[in-house]
Design a protein around this motif. Structure first.
Motif, PDB file in Angstrom:
ATOM      1  N   ARG A 240     141.789  30.607 -32.671  1.00 27.91           N
ATOM      2  CA  ARG A 240     141.829  29.149 -32.826  1.00 27.91           C
ATOM      3  C   ARG A 240     143.262  28.711 -33.107  1.00 27.91           C
ATOM      4  N   ASP A 242     144.591  26.112 -34.130  1.00 28.78           N
ATOM      5  CA  ASP A 242     144.805  25.329 -35.342  1.00 28.78           C
ATOM      6  C   ASP A 242     144.868  26.189 -36.599  1.00 28.78           C
ATOM      7  N   HIS A 279     141.139  21.780 -32.489  1.00 25.02           N
ATOM      8  CA  HIS A 279     142.543  21.726 -32.079  1.00 25.02           C
ATOM      9  C   HIS A 279     142.661  20.885 -30.806  1.00 25.02           C
ATOM     10  N   ASP A 283     148.402  21.807 -29.855  1.00 16.94           N
ATOM     11  CA  ASP A 283     148.304  22.941 -30.783  1.00 16.94           C
ATOM     12  C   ASP A 283     148.386  24.271 -30.025  1.00 16.94           C
TER      13      ASP A 283
END
Length: 463
Positions: A240, A242, A279, A283
């Motif tokens: 991920r 983020d 996200h 990002d």
């Protein structure tokens, strides 16, 4: 509505998996000898008056599957490209056939005329098999794949069926203390019997959900517990974007992590919101740039063909962006609607509707990746995939993932730690695996950790 009758068969599961490639569940009923009275009683529904009865008397598994396949091809005008094969690992089948038949020509003939594979799929898996043979040496006895599971994510994606949780910092830290204990215990046991890791893969969930301090402690525990002298590959999923920070990447680099995953799934903003990702496309770009700045050598990426509301042009934009970013490894997943996902509650038949567009997306991805010097190095299939197609991992030469190949090949012991980890003990003389699972729920894992350790002692480390 079809009523399909298998005479002389008591277990219909594998045949049902093949039939589902052609027909939706509401379009047929499947009966075999184990259904008892139901086999000889006409279904008492109004619709059954219009049902076509398809009766099969073959009892040899593959001959029966061939008969079902040919009949349903004629009736539905569909011709599934994977023929009668319903398994997860078609590339593994090539190795098994080669050992029996001795030449690739004989293998290809068997795939085409017995398993009824499409020529394009044969070419794909043969290419994949040849690359695997170049990348891998034969597994060394007592060298294993080591998997470490971090079952936490910032949010749960719409299509996700994995063990992942959204938990507070106290729960995560309590889990990590239990995991450290399992790391130390298994490290000691492995050292006692001369077992060491060939590859280390920290997956999840999303391992970079952990703080930089937690990652540092985890990697320190691993270095203390295991012999790294023979490790060929060290991977951490940072899926991920983020969850990725410069501080965390520096921790990974410090501890010798040479491969991370950054998994956008798509570069389309609307889709990211729709599937529950926290996200955005900026990002993703930022995560790539930070990883390059820290000099992580290899970046793996995952994308998904067939996401809700996406067009082929959307998918093309995603794959072109990742190629432009220089991702060394791109895995193209076909959307699968799993029973444990939220998507099945939204539309249980979504994967049927996506079949044609996904086929186009996979063809586009293969052409684009081949043109840019990526080659397929691992491949697998899942249930409930759109179009009953496949997931393919492509990589630049020298960037193939050893752990991924070993998992698909199933010729090496896997030691899996953490909640949801399933260790697999390989017995080469019998060519079989024995599963040694940990529980999936992380809270139960914590409370029953000693039981998990004993399972490994009894089934994995016994000598």
């Amino acid at each position: 509505m079809y009523k399909i009758v298998l005479n002389g068969i008591t277990n219909k599961y594998e045949y049902d998996e093949l039939i589902k490639v052609f027909l939706r569940p509401e379009e047929y009923s499947l009966l075999c000898d184990s259904d008892g009275e139901n086999l000889s009683i006409t279904l008492q529904t109004e619709d059954d008056n219009f049902a076509q009865v398809l009766e099969f008397n073959e009892t040899e598994k593959n001959i029966l599957k061939q008969a079902i396949y040919q009949k349903l091809c004629d009736l539905t005008e569909k011709k599934p490209e994977w023929g009668i094969h319903t398994g997860v690992r078609p590339v593994k089948l090539i190795g098994e056939l080669f050992n029996k038949l001795g030449t690739m020509d004989a293998v290809i003939d068997k795939l085409k005329n017995f398993y009824l594979f499409d020529d394009e799929k044969i070419a794909l898996i043969c290419n994949t098999y040849h690359i695997q043979q170049k990348v891998l040496k034969s597994p060394v006895p007592n060298e294993v794949g080591l998997y470490v599971g971090i079952p936490f994510c910032p949010t749960r994606c719409l299509y996700c069926s994995f063990t992942s949780n959204q938990s507070d910092s106290v729960q995560i830290q309590t889990y990590m203390e239990a995991l450290h204990k399992e790391i130390r215990h298994t490290g000691k046991k492995m050292a006692e019997i001369g077992m060491s890791p060939e590859s280390i893969y920290i997956g999840g969930g999303t391992p970079t959900t952990l703080s930089a301090e937690q990652l540092d402690r985890l990697l320190d525990e691993l270095h203390k517990a295991y012999d790294f002298s023979k490790v060929r590959e060290f991977t951490v999923e940072a899926g991920r974007p983020d969850t990725i920070t410069m501080e965390k990447l520096k921790v990974l680099k410090k501890h010798g992590v040479e491969r991370i995953s950054i998994n956008p799934q798509t570069m389309k903003e609307k889709t990211l919101q729709l599937i529950g990702r926290s996200h955005n496309s900026k990002d993703i770009l930022s995560a790539f740039h930070m990883a390059r700045e820290v000099e992580i050598p290899i970046i793996n990426t995952d994308i998904i063909a067939g996401l809700p509301e996406e067009t082929t042009a959307d998918f093309e934009h995603t794959i072109d962006t990742l190629i432009g970013l220089g991702a060394e490894n791109i895995t193209v997943h076909t959307l699968a609607v799993k029973r444990a996902s939220r998507l099945i509650d939204v539309d249980s038949e979504f994967h049927y509707k996506q079949a044609l567009i996904v086929k186009d997306m996979l063809a586009l991805s293969k052409d684009r990746l081949y043109q840019n010097d990526y080659n397929p190095y691992y491949l697998y299939r899942q249930k409930h995939m759109a179009g009953s197609l496949e997931n393919v991992g492509y990589a630049k030469t020298g960037c193939e993932g050893i752990y991924n190949i070993r998992i698909m090949e199933e010729h090496q012991t896997i030691v899996a730690l953490g909640a949801g980890g399933i260790s697999k003990v390989y017995y080469p003389l019998e060519n079989r695996l024995e599963r040694v699972p940990n529980v999936s729920n992380f809270e139960i894992y914590i409370s029953r950790l000693n039981e998990m350790l004993q399972r490994k002692d009894d089934n994995l480390f016994r000598r």
